[in-house]
Design an enzyme around this catalytic site. Structure first.
Site, PDB file in Angstrom:
ATOM      1  N   HIS A 134       0.825  -1.227   0.000  1.00 43.09           N
ATOM      2  CA  HIS A 134       0.000   0.000   0.000  1.00 43.09           C
ATOM      3  C   HIS A 134       0.855   1.271   0.000  1.00 43.09           C
ATOM      4  O   HIS A 134       0.336   2.367  -0.260  1.00 43.09           O
ATOM      5  CB  HIS A 134      -0.914   0.028   1.224  1.00 43.09           C
ATOM      6  CG  HIS A 134      -2.021  -0.981   1.182  1.00 43.09           C
ATOM      7  ND1 HIS A 134      -2.856  -1.122   0.109  1.00 43.09           N
ATOM      8  CD2 HIS A 134      -2.416  -1.911   2.093  1.00 43.09           C
ATOM      9  CE1 HIS A 134      -3.730  -2.097   0.345  1.00 43.09           C
ATOM     10  NE2 HIS A 134      -3.477  -2.587   1.542  1.00 43.09           N
ATOM     11  N   ALA A 135       2.135   1.162   0.327  1.00 43.99           N
ATOM     12  CA  ALA A 135       2.997   2.344   0.417  1.00 43.99           C
ATOM     13  C   ALA A 135       3.252   2.906  -0.981  1.00 43.99           C
ATOM     14  O   ALA A 135       3.858   2.259  -1.831  1.00 43.99           O
ATOM     15  CB  ALA A 135       4.314   1.982   1.096  1.00 43.99           C
TER      16      ALA A 135
END
Length: 733
Positions: free
Chosen positions: A224-225
Site C-alpha cells: 500500500h505504500a
C-alpha cells in the site's frame, strides 16, 4: 512435442544414487537480539510532508542479522554462501525475530501484529522444512534503495521516529490510524528498514541464481505504500523497492512480473510502476460493487491499466463481492493471469503474498484455502524457469496465514501441491474475469476472444458440458485401440467402472504372449505436471498420448503383450470441510490414488498374472504409485523382471517400510527410477543416498515427467531389453 524444460539444479550428475539408510539430522537456528534505539522526548507534528512514516539507519555500513555482523553469518547450518550449491538449497527464506518488535502500543491485538510472522516460522519449523532451505541473511534497507521508489520525505519521515520517546510516539497512534491506517512505536523505524531490506535480499538471491526460489517472511507489509505516501500498515513498499534494486543490479533481469493476491489492491505497487513497460503488475483483490473496499477508490478497478509506456501493464481483477474461493482464483489464473504472463515472458516473478484472502481471515472474508494458494504458486513456477520470490504482505488470521504460507513453501520446495477445495468457479468470477479480458485484449494477443463466448449465451442455449475423461476414453477405445489392435477391458460390472474405456490390452492376451508389458500412466491428468499456460493444456494432453504410444510401439516390435491402464485423477466439485477446530488429516487426492491402486491390482489379478510368465512394469506420473502398490501387496517377484518408474513431482514411489530386506533389494535390483533432480525426495536426502526401498534412482535435469519419459525412452527400452535378455538366451541341451 515441446522441448524439455531444463531444471536449474546443477549439482547432481545423471547417475544412479548409491543406497544409504541414514536419517537426516535436525538443524538448530540462531537466536535473535536487538538493542533499543535512543528515544529523546520531542514532538511528532513535522514527521513528513505526506504523513508517511520512515526511519534513520542506525547501522554504520555493517548490516546486522539477529544481532550478528552479517559478514560473519552464513546459513542456519553455519555454511558460507560459497559452500552452498543450488542442488542442496533450491529454496531460501528470510526471517528475523526482530521484526516482532513493531507492535501497536495501544492495541496489542491489532490485526497487523507480530504473531503473523512468528506463526509462519513456527509452522515451517514444525514441518521440518527450514533445514532444507537456505537462510538468506537479512539487513536494513538503505536510503538510496528506498529512494528508488519513494520520495525523500518518506525516508526522512520514518527516520525521524528514532528521535522520539516511546510515550510521544504512542500519543500519535490514534491520529495515524485515522488518517493513514498506520501505527508506530520506538522500534518501527528499524523494523521497517529490516522488512524492506529482507525483501531485497531474498529477491536478489533469486535473481542472481544463488537460489531457485524463496520466501521473505517479513513485516510490516509494503504494497500500500505509494511513492509519496505511507499507508495501510505499510511504510516502505518492500516489493517495489526490491524490484527496482534487482533490475538495477542485474543486467539479465529486464522484465518482472509482480503477482499480488493480497485481498486488498496494491495501490502503492501499481503507482510505483504506472508507466513502466518492463514491470507487469497483476492484482486479484476485493473491490466490492462501488470500490469501497480498502484502499477505497476506483484505482483498483478493471479499467485502471497503467499510463504512457506502461499502459496495459497494470491488470486488476476486482472481485465485486466477498466469499471468492479457490475455483474463482484459479479461473482467473487459467483465463487471464497465465496467458498474459506467458506472453509477457518475465525474467523474474515476485509474489506479493498477502494471505488475507484466506478462508477465516476476519478482514478479507474470502474463502481461499491453502490448496488454492499452492495451486496459484504452482502455476507461477512455470514461468522464467521457476525464478519465483514470495514476499509476505497482509493476512490477519495467524493460523490461516501460517497454513497458507506452509502450502506455498511446499510448492517452492518441489513437494506435491495441496489440492484446491473446489474446482467450479462462480458466475461472478467468470463475469469479472471475462470483463477484464475484454478490456485488456487490445494489449494482449493471448486474450483475443470471439465476439460471443459461452457465458454470453443464455442458459437455455448454452452448450452442454462434456466430461474430459469420457472424451479421452472414447479416443483410446477408438483411435488407439484400432491403431494397435487392442481390446477394451470391460469394467462396467466391476467396482472399478470409473476406469471404463481407460484399460486396453492386446488381442489374445491369455494365449499368445509369454511376456507382458504392464503400463500404468496418468495420460490427460494435467495437474500431475508443473502447470503450463492454460492455452497449452490441450497440447500437453496430446504429448501424453504420443508418449504412451512409444511404449505400445516397443511392446509390439518385441512381440510382447500389452496391458495399458490410464489413470484420470478426479477432482470433487467441493471438498468436504471438517468442523471448525477439527484438523483435516486426509492427504490431498489420497482417495483417488487409492482407487487407482485398487483398479491396478484388479487388472493385475485378473489379466496380467494370468496372461504371461514374465512381466515388465512401466509407470508414468501418478501411475508409478499405483504400480508400486500392486508390487508391494502382491507376490510380484516371481513374475516381474523389470520395473521402470518415470516420476514427476508426485511422491517418490517405494515399497513399504515394513517390507523385508530381500524385497527392498529385489526392487532396487530390478528397477529404473527417473525423477527430476530437484524432486523433494532427493533434496531431503541431500548428500545422503535414498533408501533401497525407493529403487535405483537416476536424477534427471528436467522438470516434467512427460519430457523425461520422451527424452529417455531409448534408455528405458535398453534397460528392459537388458533385464529380459537372459530369458531369450538359448538353453544348452
Amino acid at each position: 512435442m515441446s522441448a524439455p524444460s531444463v531444471s536449474p539444479v546443477t549439482g547432481r550428475s545423471d547417475e544412479p544414487i548409491i543406497v544409504d539408510d541414514d536419517d537426516d539430522a535436525p538443524v538448530v537456528l540462531p537466536s535473535a537480539s536487538h538493542a533499543l534505539a535512543p528515544s529523546p522526548s520531542l514532538s511528532l507534528r513535522e514527521v513528513t510532508p505526506a504523513m508517511s512514516v520512515a526511519t534513520a539507519s542506525t547501522s554504520s555500513g555493517i548490516h546486522r542479522l539477529n544481532g550478528l555482523d552479517s559478514r560473519d553469518v552464513g546459513d542456519q547450518n553455519g555454511t558460507s554462501d560459497s559452500a552452498l550449491s543450488l542442488d542442496r538449497y533450491r529454496t531460501g527464506y528470510v526471517y528475523s525475530s526482530e521484526m516482532m518488535l513493531h507492535v501497536n502500543p495501544i492495541d496489542p491485538d491489532h490485526p497487523e501484529r507480530p504473531l503473523r510472522v512468528f506463526k509462519i516460522f513456527l509452522k515451517l519449523k514444525e514441518k521440518n522444512v527450514l533445514s532444507h532451505m537456505k537462510r538468506i541473511p537479512i539487513r536494513e534497507v538503505t536510503e538510496d534503495e528506498v529512494k528508488l521508489v519513494h520520495d525523500r520525505g518518506i525516508w526522512e519521515g520514518v527516520q525521524r521516529l528514532d528521535a522520539y520517546h516511546p510515550d510521544v510516539l504512542k500519543e500519535q497512534v490514534l491520529m495515524l490510524e485515522t488518517t493513514s491506517s498506520l501505527y508506530i512505536n520506538e522500534h518501527t523505524p528499524y523494523v521497517a528498514r529490516l522488512s524492506c531490506g529482507g525483501a531485497i535480499e531474498l529477491v536478489d538471491a533469486v535473481a542472481s541464481g544463488r537460489i531457485q526460489n524463496g520466501f521473505a517472511i517479513v513485516r510490516p507489509p509494503g504494497h500500500h505504500a505509494e511513492p509519496h505516501k505511507s499507508m495501510g500498515f505499510c511504510f516502505f513498499n518492500n516489493v517495489a523497492v526490491a524490484t527496482r534494486e534487482v533490475t538495477r543490479r542485474h543486467d539479465h533481469i529486464n522484465k518482472v512480473l509482480i503477482l499480488d493476491w493480497d485481498v486488498h489492491h496494491g495501490n502503492g505497487t501499481q503507482r510505483a510502476f504506472e508507466d513502466d513497460p518492463n514491470v507487469l503488475y497483476i492484482s486479484l483483490h476485493r473491490y466490492d460493487e462501488d470500490g469501497s473496499f480498502y484502499p477505497g477508490s476506483t484505482y483498483g478497478n478493471f479499467d485502471s491499466t497503467g499510463t504512457g509506456a506502461g499502459e496495459g501493464k497494470s491488470v486488476n481483477v476486482p472481485w465485486p463481492v466477498q466469499g471468492m474461493g479457490d475455483a474463482d482464483y484459479m479461473y482467473a489464473f487459467h483465463h487471464l493471469v497465465m496467458p498474459i504472463a506467458h506472453e509477457f515472458e518475465p525474467d523474474l516473478v515476485i509474489i506479493s503474498a498477502g494471505f488475507d484472502a484466506a478462508d477465516g481471515d476476519p478482514i478479507g472474508l474470502n474463502r481461499v484455502s491453502p490448496g488454492g494458494f499452492a495451486q496459484m504458486t504452482l502455476e507461477l513456477t512455470s514461468l522464467c524457469k521457476g525464478k519465483v520470490a514470495v514476499v509476505l504482505e497482509g493476512g490477519y488470521n495467524p493460523d490461516a496465514v501460517a497454513n497458507s504460507a506452509a502450502a506455498v513453501t511446499d510448492v517452492l520446495l518441489g513437494m506435491p501441491a495441496a489440492e484446491p477445495r473446489d474446482t467450479i468457479a462462480s458466475t461472478i468470477a467468470a463475469h469479472t474475469v471475462n470483463r477484464v479480458r475484454r478490456h485488456h485484449r487490445k494489449w494482449w494477443k493471448s486474450l483475443r476472444v470471439p465476439q460471443i463466448e459461452a457465458d454470453d449465451v443464455g442458459a437455455q442455449l448454452a452448450p452442454r458440458a462434456v466430461d474430459v475423461a469420457h472424451l479421452l476414453a472414447a479416443y483410446r477405445t477408438h483411435e488407439i485401440a484400432a491403431a494397435y489392435d487392442l481390446l477394451e477391458v470391460p469394467l462396467h460390472s466391476t467396482p472399478h467402472k470409473q476406469f471404463q474405456g481407460h484399460v486396453l490390452c492386446s488381442e489374445e492376451i491369455f494365449t499368445k504372449f509369454s511376456t507382458i508389458v504392464f503400463f500404468v500412466h496418468d495420460m490427460g491428468n494435467w495437474r500431475s505436471e508443473r502447470s503450463t499456460s492454460s492455452n497449452d493444456e490441450q497440447q500437453a494432453a496430446l504429448q501424453l498420448l504420443d508418449a504412451s504410444r512409444s511404449i505400445i510401439d516397443y511392446a509390439r516390435e518385441r512381440g510382447y503383450g500389452l496391458v495399458d491402464v490410464n489413470i484420470m485423477r478426479e477432482f470433487a466439485t467441493e471438498r468436504p470441510r471438517p468442523p471448525i477446530g477439527i484438523k483435516q488429516t486426509s492427504r490431498a487426492n489420497e482417495s483417488a490414488q487409492l482407487e487407482a491402486a485398487k483398479a491396478a491390482a484388479f487388472i493385475w489379478d485378473n489379466i496380467v498374472t494370468l496372461a504371461g510368465k514374465h512381466v515388465v512394469m512401466v509407470g508414468l506420473g501418478s501411475g508409478c504409485s499405483a504400480l508400486t502398490a500392486v508390487m508391494d501387496e502382491r507376490a510380484a517377484e516371481s513374475h516381474v523382471k523389470a520395473i521402470v518408474n518415470v516420476v514427476g513431482y508426485n511422491d517418490m514411489p517405494s515399497v513399504s517400510l515394513q517390507s523385508t530386506a530381500d524385497r527392498k533389494k529385489w526392487y532396487y535390483k530390478k528397477s529404473m527410477v527417473l525423477a527430476p533432480a530437484d524432486h523433494r525426495h532427493l533434496i531431503e536426502r541431500g548428500d545422503a543416498a535414498p533408501l533401497k526401498r525407493f529403487g535405483k534412482i537416476t536424477p534427471i535435469h528436467d522438470t516434467e515427467a512427460i519430457n523425461i519419459f520422451s527424452e529417455r525412452i531409448d534408455d528405458i527400452k535398453s534397460f528392459i531389453d537388458k533385464k529380459l535378455a537372459p530369458l531369450r538366451r538359448p538353453t544348452v541341451a
